[in-house]
Design an enzyme around this catalytic site. Structure first.
Site, PDB file in Angstrom:
ATOM      1  N   ARG A  86       0.859  -1.183   0.000  1.00 50.50           N
ATOM      2  CA  ARG A  86       0.000   0.000   0.000  1.00 50.50           C
ATOM      3  C   ARG A  86       0.899   1.237   0.000  1.00 50.50           C
ATOM      4  O   ARG A  86       2.117   1.114   0.058  1.00 50.50           O
ATOM      5  CB  ARG A  86      -1.015   0.010   1.159  1.00 50.50           C
ATOM      6  CG  ARG A  86      -0.653  -0.674   2.448  1.00 50.50           C
ATOM      7  CD  ARG A  86       0.394  -0.016   3.258  1.00 50.50           C
ATOM      8  NE  ARG A  86       0.177   1.408   3.454  1.00 50.50           N
ATOM      9  CZ  ARG A  86       1.115   2.275   3.754  1.00 50.50           C
ATOM     10  NH1 ARG A  86       2.388   1.874   3.886  1.00 50.50           N
ATOM     11  NH2 ARG A  86       0.862   3.546   3.916  1.00 50.50           N
ATOM     12  N   GLY A  87       0.250   2.390  -0.091  1.00 53.30           N
ATOM     13  CA  GLY A  87       0.999   3.644  -0.209  1.00 53.30           C
ATOM     14  C   GLY A  87       1.032   4.016  -1.676  1.00 53.30           C
ATOM     15  O   GLY A  87       1.452   3.200  -2.512  1.00 53.30           O
ATOM     16  N   ARG A 123      -7.784  -0.909  -6.593  1.00 56.58           N
ATOM     17  CA  ARG A 123      -8.129   0.170  -5.650  1.00 56.58           C
ATOM     18  C   ARG A 123      -8.341   1.448  -6.451  1.00 56.58           C
ATOM     19  O   ARG A 123      -7.575   1.732  -7.368  1.00 56.58           O
ATOM     20  CB  ARG A 123      -7.024   0.364  -4.595  1.00 56.58           C
ATOM     21  CG  ARG A 123      -6.871  -0.851  -3.685  1.00 56.58           C
ATOM     22  CD  ARG A 123      -5.989  -0.523  -2.485  1.00 56.58           C
ATOM     23  NE  ARG A 123      -6.662   0.385  -1.562  1.00 56.58           N
ATOM     24  CZ  ARG A 123      -6.014   1.064  -0.605  1.00 56.58           C
ATOM     25  NH1 ARG A 123      -4.708   0.945  -0.471  1.00 56.58           N
ATOM     26  NH2 ARG A 123      -6.679   1.867   0.205  1.00 56.58           N
ATOM     27  N   GLN A 125      -2.271   1.839  10.307  1.00 59.03           N
ATOM     28  CA  GLN A 125      -0.989   1.952   9.593  1.00 59.03           C
ATOM     29  C   GLN A 125       0.026   2.781  10.395  1.00 59.03           C
ATOM     30  O   GLN A 125       1.223   2.546  10.319  1.00 59.03           O
ATOM     31  CB  GLN A 125      -1.194   2.601   8.205  1.00 59.03           C
ATOM     32  CG  GLN A 125      -1.936   1.727   7.206  1.00 59.03           C
ATOM     33  CD  GLN A 125      -3.435   1.979   7.225  1.00 59.03           C
ATOM     34  OE1 GLN A 125      -3.979   2.453   8.221  1.00 59.03           O
ATOM     35  NE2 GLN A 125      -4.112   1.636   6.151  1.00 59.03           N
ATOM     36  N   ASP A 152      -2.712  10.579  -1.693  1.00 58.42           N
ATOM     37  CA  ASP A 152      -3.066   9.522  -2.635  1.00 58.42           C
ATOM     38  C   ASP A 152      -3.436  10.081  -4.008  1.00 58.42           C
ATOM     39  O   ASP A 152      -3.270   9.415  -5.019  1.00 58.42           O
ATOM     40  CB  ASP A 152      -4.194   8.663  -2.079  1.00 58.42           C
ATOM     41  CG  ASP A 152      -3.663   7.774  -0.970  1.00 58.42           C
ATOM     42  OD1 ASP A 152      -3.569   8.246   0.178  1.00 58.42           O
ATOM     43  OD2 ASP A 152      -3.278   6.626  -1.266  1.00 58.42           O
ATOM     44  N   ASN A 174      -6.234  11.865   0.896  1.00 54.19           N
ATOM     45  CA  ASN A 174      -5.246  11.094   1.639  1.00 54.19           C
ATOM     46  C   ASN A 174      -6.015  10.274   2.672  1.00 54.19           C
ATOM     47  O   ASN A 174      -7.237  10.377   2.809  1.00 54.19           O
ATOM     48  CB  ASN A 174      -4.207  12.027   2.293  1.00 54.19           C
ATOM     49  CG  ASN A 174      -3.033  11.255   2.881  1.00 54.19           C
ATOM     50  OD1 ASN A 174      -2.502  10.350   2.243  1.00 54.19           O
ATOM     51  ND2 ASN A 174      -2.642  11.560   4.094  1.00 54.19           N
ATOM     52  N   LYS A 175      -5.331   9.456   3.417  1.00 51.36           N
ATOM     53  CA  LYS A 175      -5.921   8.572   4.404  1.00 51.36           C
ATOM     54  C   LYS A 175      -6.993   9.279   5.239  1.00 51.36           C
ATOM     55  O   LYS A 175      -6.805  10.418   5.654  1.00 51.36           O
ATOM     56  CB  LYS A 175      -4.809   8.057   5.325  1.00 51.36           C
ATOM     57  CG  LYS A 175      -5.243   7.148   6.437  1.00 51.36           C
ATOM     58  CD  LYS A 175      -6.029   5.950   5.965  1.00 51.36           C
ATOM     59  CE  LYS A 175      -5.297   5.158   4.919  1.00 51.36           C
ATOM     60  NZ  LYS A 175      -6.191   4.255   4.154  1.00 51.36           N
TER      61      LYS A 175
END
Lengths: 347, 347
Positions: free
Chosen positions: B46-47, B89, B196, B237, B247-248
């Protein structure tokens, strides 16, 4: 099945063990002082108003078997019990408030027999619990006037039945609004690290037939941005004379997000949660809890390196300026708070 | 032991299985397209930047055994592979950006033999990874200029080595500042639901000798109020042409808190994370993930009633107005963003 958070039953303080919810719904019968102290420390019973009643019954458990020669002998023992109970958790004022009420009752009865004093203490504990039940109903009534049909409410932690004798503080508003026929949707922040929102609030709201959706704490801003939050209602652990409010960690967070999104932010609490001896929030002592609450799930399953540093305050302080109104058992308190809190409390 | 998030090794894409950190540090050798798709879907890798490299090698895995009669036959198979990978994703742009680069390379080589095209695709995947490594170093260099000796930095999720080929984006700034001799203290938001921050960021920072303290997401505001945060740095992201940043989940939350406490809020990302086809944040598709991520810890241990409703967006959008600066591999981008993002990307 009804929910009885805490009550006196069969010569014991009977509580729901909240650390085991929602997996198991079990009652614990607490028959001695030390077990009660531990139940508070370990959060088996929690929530500022419930802690008031627990502490009061704790005093009774602590003194009921004392064989004292005279009042001053009894009083020394009582003071020790009170001091022991006050060491269980530092932030919620209701615990200290209830202990002081118990101490005052004993002093009031100093001329009576030890047996009579014990009876008076037991009665006072029952009264504290009964008063809390009535106060929560009134909080619900006053608060419901602020809620419109069809609104979405966001809350954090558990300020419901499980935090009080019955009905709750923040959730009392929701229960009452529902009784009045208003259709509501509730969003519950899961409330890390101990997940009182995920474990307790969703559990009791679901039992009461309220439409509830769980979010993680970091999702609140996105939810507000999406227009899904009309009001935020939270409980309180201690409120300073100027309105600064200590409540579950994450509350201050929500208050800032509410201000940014122009959403009303309400604090619901009985007047016993106000502490006029404390002028502002900075003076409130904040409980620091063990790192393992964050790094392990319920002290078991590790979810992070065990040997890392952790910052784990149990509460934060929301400055009065971010609070739209207080919802109390004596009505709604508006700004300016320093003046109006005093007016409300002094009646 | 060094950390190699993702690399081509022994005819396979070798990744660290990030779902098993920090309990176990294990590598997975991925040899086929479907396993790679699943590794992305399940967040084993991920990332945003790491997903770019993973997708590129995924294309090579998907085409390397194709026996095609001609280019148009090969191209039809390639398009299918790309379309399959792009379904893993939806939010991180780097995945789509890398897939488009791979498609363009194949088209460039359309007159060559199938064998040559496959070679070119493999080389392009390697190049994407190498470029990312270099870009992260540059992000660190540019970003470190914004950081002073002795400062405390707050971050969310993992925008470090584990989110890239090496060095990270947000954490690159911290690594570089440390290399330059600056003393820093980092606070990591645990980042529910998938933790995370707790699992990955504290793990890699500790390995790199950085002083790190873990907090729950709801503690950020209290930490800022206590004066313990000088700067906030996060990854991204996908960044729209006007600077709105996906982003997250929880990032938007932090951005509002930073604004309220007057703390600089930086987004660190390579230029490959900018998506100029998207004008503003509202147009970015936000991945909704399963409820069980919230109600169960890693899909196992239940931490809430299993049958309650859950809102679980994986990302949120931080409006450009709340971002103090972008830290990119081509330098710092200042306001006004619409103009300066374009200038930086086209420059």
């Amino acid at each position: 099945m009804n929910i009885r958070t805490i009550e006196w039953k069969n010569n014991a303080v009977r509580i729901i063990d909240q650390t085991r919810l929602p997996a198991e719904f079990v009652y614990l019968a607490i028959k001695d002082l030390k077990s009660l102290w531990l139940a508070i420390k370990k959060l088996k019973v929690r929530g500022a108003p419930a802690l008031g009643a627990a502490a009061a019954w704790g005093v009774y458990l602590g003194v009921k078997n004392i064989r004292a020669r005279n009042f001053s002998h009894f009083k020394r023992r009582l003071d020790k019990v009170i001091s022991y109970l006050s060491s269980a958790r530092p932030t919620a004022i209701n615990l200290f408030w209830a202990l002081e009420r118990m101490r005052a009752v004993a002093e009031c009865y100093s001329k009576e027999s030890i047996q009579e004093i014990k009876k008076a203490l037991f009665k006072e504990a029952q009264t504290i619990a009964e008063e809390d039940r009535a106060a929560c109903r009134r909080i619900g009534c006053f608060g419901s006037r602020l809620i419109n049909d069809g609104e979405n409410i966001l809350t954090i932690c558990n300020a419901g039945i499980l935090a009080t004798i019955d009905y709750g503080t923040a959730l009392a508003v929701i229960y009452r609004a529902k009784e009045e026929g208003k259709r509501l949707k509730v969003y519950a922040c899961e409330t890390r690290p101990l997940l009182q929102g995920a474990r307790l609030t969703t559990w009791e709201l679901k039992r009461k037939g309220i439409d509830v959706t769980l979010i993680t704490d970091g999702m609140a801003a996105a939810l507000m941005y999406a227009g899904k939050v009309d009001k935020v209602i939270v409980g309180a652990d201690r409120i300073a004379a100027n309105g600064d409010t200590a409540n579950k960690i994450g509350t201050y967070n929500l208050a800032i997000l509410s201000r940014y999104h122009k959403i009303p932010f309400y604090v619901a609490a009985p007047v016993s949660t106000f502490d006029l001896r404390i002028k502002r929030g900075k003076e409130i002592r904040i409980e620091q809890r063990p790192a393992e609450e964050v790094t392990r799930l319920f002290f078991k399953k590790p979810i992070a390196n065990g040997n890392i540093k952790v910052f784990n305050p149990a509460f934060d302080i929301t400055p009065a300026a971010l609070i739209s109104n207080f919802i109390t058992d004596r009505g709604i308190i508006n700004k300016p708070y320093s003046r109006n809190i005093l007016k409300t409390l002094r009646g």
